[in-house]
Design an enzyme around this catalytic site. Structure first.
Site, PDB file in Angstrom:
ATOM      1  CG  HIS A   1      45.170   9.505 -38.936  1.00 40.17           C
ATOM      2  ND1 HIS A   1      44.848  10.477 -38.709  1.00 40.17           N
ATOM      3  CD2 HIS A   1      45.341   9.858 -40.619  1.00 40.17           C
ATOM      4  CE1 HIS A   1      45.733  11.766 -39.845  1.00 40.17           C
ATOM      5  NE2 HIS A   1      45.664  10.852 -40.738  1.00 40.17           N
ATOM      6  CD  GLU A   2      46.693   6.934 -42.336  1.00 41.92           C
ATOM      7  OE1 GLU A   2      45.942   7.275 -43.542  1.00 41.92           O
ATOM      8  OE2 GLU A   2      47.649   8.230 -41.977  1.00 41.92           O
TER       9      GLU A   2
ATOM     10  CG  HIS B   1      42.581   9.422 -44.581  1.00 50.61           C
ATOM     11  ND1 HIS B   1      42.581  11.137 -45.050  1.00 50.61           N
ATOM     12  CD2 HIS B   1      43.639  10.024 -44.096  1.00 50.61           C
ATOM     13  CE1 HIS B   1      42.866  12.054 -44.240  1.00 50.61           C
ATOM     14  NE2 HIS B   1      44.093  11.189 -43.305  1.00 50.61           N
TER      15      HIS B   1
ATOM     16  CG  HIS C   1      35.713  11.761 -45.892  1.00 47.05           C
ATOM     17  ND1 HIS C   1      37.165  12.797 -46.418  1.00 47.05           N
ATOM     18  CD2 HIS C   1      34.754  12.025 -45.999  1.00 47.05           C
ATOM     19  CE1 HIS C   1      36.558  13.807 -46.994  1.00 47.05           C
ATOM     20  NE2 HIS C   1      35.118  13.551 -47.191  1.00 47.05           N
TER      21      HIS C   1
END
Ligand SMILES: [Zn+2]
Length: 707
Positions: free
Chosen positions: A494-495, A498, A501
Site C-alpha cells: 500500500h505505502e 503512494h 505515485h
C-alpha cells in the site's frame, strides 16, 4: 494512510529565487539556507539540528512574503511568467524546511520539535491566509484566467491558471467586502463549533465508559484485558471495580469477547448514546454546523455545502458520490442480511434463545470467523520475512510492471540508524528518484503507516522525487529475522503504491503534486492487489529458514479471509458516508434539524436502516465530519477503492502483470499528479467512467438485484 504536510495550494506553490538578494539572511551554517548539495537535494540529516528549524521557518516565511509582494506590486501588466510562474517559484526555503520538519514531527519527534510545532503552526496559518487573501494577487490571477484561451499556453499551464483561480475563488476572493465579512464570521463560528464538538465527544466517550462491579460479568475477556479494565478503574478512583473504555466507532472491540449479554448491551448502548443528550449533548452543535455550512456553500455560489466541497474532488458533484454509494447499498445490505442469518444460526446452535442485535454482532461474527476463516498468524509469519517481502515482493512487482530497479545508498545520511535508502532507476538505466524506508516502531514515532516526501518532483524547479515510507513493525532482536503478518505485507504494498505515485510524477509545476482526498488512496490501494498476484506471492512468500513456498492451504485461507464480514463492514461504512452527504446536502433555507429524526429519515430513505448494522458513526459522535476535515468527504475512502478495483479489472482484462500494462498506467495516471481533471484522466485510461461491479466482486458481495 498518507499524511500530507503540504502547505495550502497557494503557499506551497512554492517558489523563489526571483530576487537573489533575499537569499542570504540565514547563516550558511544553517542546512536549509541553500538547497541541499546531496543527490536530488536529499536532506542533510548529518548536519540538521533542531535549532536550525525555527530560524529557517522565520526566514522562509519572510522570503515568501517578499516574493509574493513583488508579484503583487509588479508595475508590469500580469503575464503567465511574472505572476503564475513567479508564484510557483516562491517559498522554496519554506518548503525545504517544512518538508523535513513535519516528517521528523511524525517519525522522529522530541520535546523540542513538539514545542516548535506549537509555535510555528499558527504562524504558518497566518502566512497562508495572507497569501490566499491577497487581493492584488487575485486581481492578476483573475486577469490571466479571463484571457487563458488566448495566451497560447500548453494544456498543463492553462490548467494551472484554472487551479490557481479556483483556489482563490474557493477561499472567497470573488465576494463583496460585506460577504467576505460574513464568510469570515461563519468560518470563525465553524472553527469554534468543531473544537467544541471534539471536546464534547471526548468527554462523552470518557463519561460513557462502562463500570463493572462483578468480575464474573467480564467472562470472555483475556487476562490482559481484565487487567487493563482494572487499571482503568483505578485511574478513575474506582478501586476494586473494572472499567470498559469506549473506542471512537459505534461497534466496540470488547464486544467481540464479552459473553455476558446484558453487559454487551450496556456497552453498546453507552457507545451509541454518546452526545445524544445529557451533559455532553452534541446535537445543537451538529444542527448548527449543518445549517452554517449550507449558508457557507450558498455564499460561495453552490446549492449546498457538499456541492462546494465536491466541486474540488474527483467526484465533482454530490450526485456522483451518492450514486456510487447507493449503487453499493443493495449488494452490501443483502450480504449483511445473509451474515446476520449465519450469526443467528450460530446463536441458535448454542441454544442462545434470543434474536441477534447489533450488540451481539461482534461476538458471534468472531465465533464464525474462528470456525470458518481463522488465520493463524504464527503459522503464516515464518513465510513473511520483511526484507524478502520488500525486495522479492514489493520491489519485484514494481520491476515487473514498470521496469524499475533499486540500489541501496548507505552513503546518504539518515535521521535514525534503522532508516534505509535506495536509489531507484528506470528501465533504461536512468536514475529516477530516492526512496527511504523507515519500517520499525519507535517510541518517538506516530502509529500506523504513511508515505511522505522530502522533495517533490517539478520540472520547473528541476527537482527529483525524494520519497519516504513509514511503518510500525516490531523490530526484531539482534540476529533475529523480522517476521511480519500478511496485513503488514499488504501495508508495505500500500505505502509503496503512494511512493510510486510520487516517484513517477512527471509534472512541470509544483502545485500539481498532491491529489484530492477521493483520489489519493487510489494508487496505494491499487498496489495492494499485487501482494496476492500468484507470480509475486510465490516470489516472496518463502519460509525464512528453509526457503519453502507457503503451503497452498494457507494461501487459500488468506484469500478466503478477505471477504469475511464484508456485508457488515460495507454497510456500516456506506450508512455513515450517506449520513455525511445527507447532512451536507441540506439546502441553505432548510429549517434547523432535529438530529435524531433527520438521521432516522436519511437512513430509511437510502435503505440502509438495518437494525443489526448501525452506521459506523452516528451523527452525535461522527468526528470525521463535525470535528475533522472530512465534512462531505467520508465517501472518499470507498470512492478510491471503487477506482482501484476498477483499474484492477482493467489489468485482468488486458493480460495482468505486464510491462506494457504497467507503462500505460504509469503514463496515463501515476506520472500525471493533478495536472489535468482527474475524472477525465481516469476516463482516458479506462475508456469509461468507473463502475462499482469490480468492488462488489473483490469484497465478495453478491451482485445487486435487478430492480
Ligand atoms: Zn494510503
Amino acid at each position: 494512510m498518507r499524511i500530507s504536510v503540504r502547505l495550502s495550494l497557494a503557499a506551497v506553490a512554492a517558489a523563489a529565487v526571483s530576487a537573489a538578494p533575499l537569499a542570504a539572511q540565514l547563516p550558511a551554517s544553517n542546512p536549509f539556507a541553500a538547497p541541499s548539495p546531496l543527490q536530488y537535494q536529499a536532506p542533510q540529516f548529518d548536519r540538521i539540528k533542531d535549532s536550525d528549524y525555527m530560524p529557517a521557518f522565520e526566514e522562509g516565511m519572510k522570503q515568501q512574503r517578499a516574493e509574493v509582494d513583488a508579484i503583487a506590486d509588479n508595475p508590469e501588466p500580469p503575464t503567465f511568467e511574472n505572476t503564475i510562474v513567479a508564484f510557483e517559484r516562491s517559498g522554496q526555503l519554506l518548503t525545504r524546511v517544512a518538508k523535513v520538519f513535519f516528517n521528523m514531527d511524525q517519525s522522529n519527534t522530541n520535546d523540542t520539535i513538539q514545542k516548535i510545532k506549537g509555535e510555528v503552526a499558527p504562524k504558518l496559518a497566518a502566512h497562508n491566509d495572507a497569501i490566499n487573501l491577497n487581493p492584488k494577487i487575485y486581481a492578476r490571477v483573475k486577469a490571466l484566467y479571463d484571457q487563458r484561451d488566448t495566451l497560447g499556453l500548453d494544456a498543463e499551464s492553462k490548467f494551472l491558471i484554472e487551479r490557481d483561480h479556483l483556489a482563490f475563488v474557493r477561499a472567497g476572493a470573488e465576494l463583496s467586502d460585506a460577504d467576505k465579512a460574513i464568510l469570515m464570521k461563519l468560518d470563525e463560528e465553524e472553527s469554534t463549533l468543531t473544537t467544541q464538538f471534539v471536546d464534547k465527544v471526548l468527554a462523552a466517550t470518557n463519561a460513557g465508559a462502562v463500570v463493572v462491579d462483578d468480575r464474573k460479568q467480564l467472562a470472555g475477556l483475556s487476562e490482559n484485558d481484565v487487567a487493563a479494565a482494572a487499571e482503568a478503574a483505578k485511574e478513575r478512583k474506582l478501586e476494586g471495580k473494572w472499567v470498559l473504555v469506549l473506542q471512537n466507532t459505534t461497534q466496540q472491540p470488547v464486544l467481540a469477547s464479552l459473553t455476558d449479554r446484558a453487559l454487551r448491551q450496556r456497552v453498546f448502548e453507552a457507545s451509541v448514546r454518546r452526545g445524544d443528550g445529557g451533559a455532553n449533548d452534541t446535537r445543537p452543535i451538529v444542527a448548527r454546523l449543518a445549517e452554517l455550512r449550507a449558508q457557507k456553500g450558498k455564499l460561495l455560489g453552490f446549492p449546498t455545502y457538499a456541492a462546494y466541497v465536491l466541486d474540488d474532488e474527483m467526484a465533482k458533484t454530490p450526485q456522483n458520490a451518492l450514486k456510487l454509494l447507493t449503487d453499493i447499498v443493495p449488494a452490501a445490505t443483502d450480504k449483511a442480511n445473509g451474515e446476520a442469518a449465519r450469526l443467528q444460526k450460530q446463536i441458535d446452535s448454542e441454544k442462545g434463545g434470543f434474536t441477534l442485535t447489533a450488540a451481539d454482532w461482534e461476538l458471534y461474527s468472531e465465533k464464525v470467523r474462528k470456525a470458518e476463516y481463522d488465520l493463524d498468524q504464527a503459522e503464516l509469519k515464518p513465510y513473511l520475512e520483511l526484507d524478502r517481502v520488500l525486495q522479492d515482493g514489493v520491489f519485484f512487482a514494481a520491476n515487473q510492471l514498470y521496469g524499475i530497479t533499486f540500489k541501496p545508498r548507505p552513503d546518504l545520511p539518515v535521521y535514525q540508524s534503522d532508516v534505509r535508502v535506495w536509489e531507484v532507476f528506470d528501465a533504461d538505466g536512468k536514475s529516477l528518484a530516492l526512496y527511504y524506508g523507515d519500517y520499525y516502531q519507535r517510541s518517538n514515532k506516530s502509529g500506523g503507516a504513511w508515505c511522505d516526501s522530502f522533495v517533490d518532483q517539478s520540472r520547473l524547479l528541476g527537482t527529483r522525487p525524494v520519497i519516504v515510507n513509514n511503518t510500525n513493525f516490531t523490530k526484531p532482536g539482534p540476529g533475529a529475522p523480522a517476521l511480519i503478518s500478511f496485513e503488514d505485507a499488504t501495508t508495505l504494498f500500500h505505502e509503496f503504491g503512494h511512493a510510486l505515485h510520487g516517484m513517477f510524477q512527471n509534472v512541470k509545476y509544483p502545485t500539481f503534486a498532491g491529489t484530492p482526498r477521493d483520489f489519493v488512496e487510489f494508487p496505494s490501494q491499487f498496489n495492494e492487489h499485487w501482494a496476492l498476484e500468484p507470480a509475486v506471492f510465490a516470489h516472496y512468500a518463502k519460509h525464512y529458514q528453509t526457503g519453502a513456498p507457503m503451503p497452498d492451504a494457507l494461501v487459500a485461507k488468506i484469500k478466503k479471509a478477505k471477504t469475511f464480514n464484508q456485508g457488515y463492514m460495507t454497510t456500516e461504512y456506506v450508512a455513515a458516508a450517506l449520513l455525511d452527504l445527507a447532512w451536507h446536502t441540506l439546502p441553505p433555507d432548510a429549517p434547523k434539524q432535529d438530529v435524531g429524526a433527520f438521521e432516522k429519515d436519511a437512513l430509511e430513505r437510502f435503505q440502509v436502516a438495518l437494525a443489526v448494522v448501525p452506521p459506523r458513526y452516528h451523527s452525535t459522535y461522527f468526528s470525521h465530519i463535525w470535528g475533522g476535515g472530512y465534512a462531505a468527504g467520508y465517501y472518499g475512502y470507498l470512492w478510491a477503492e471503487v477506482i482501484d478495483d476498477d483499474t484492477w479489472s482493467w489489468f485482468k482484462e488486458n493480460g495482468g502483470m505486464t510491462r506494457k500494462n504497467g507503462q500505460r498506467f504509469r503514463d496515463m495516471i501515476l506520472s500525471r499528479g493533478h495536472s489535468e481533471d482527474l475524472a477525465t484522466m481516469y476516463r482516458n485510461f479506462r475508456g469509461r467512467d468507473p463502475i462499482v461491479q469490480p468492488l462488489l466482486e473483490e469484497r465478495g458481495l453478491a451482485a445487486p438485484k435487478k430492480k
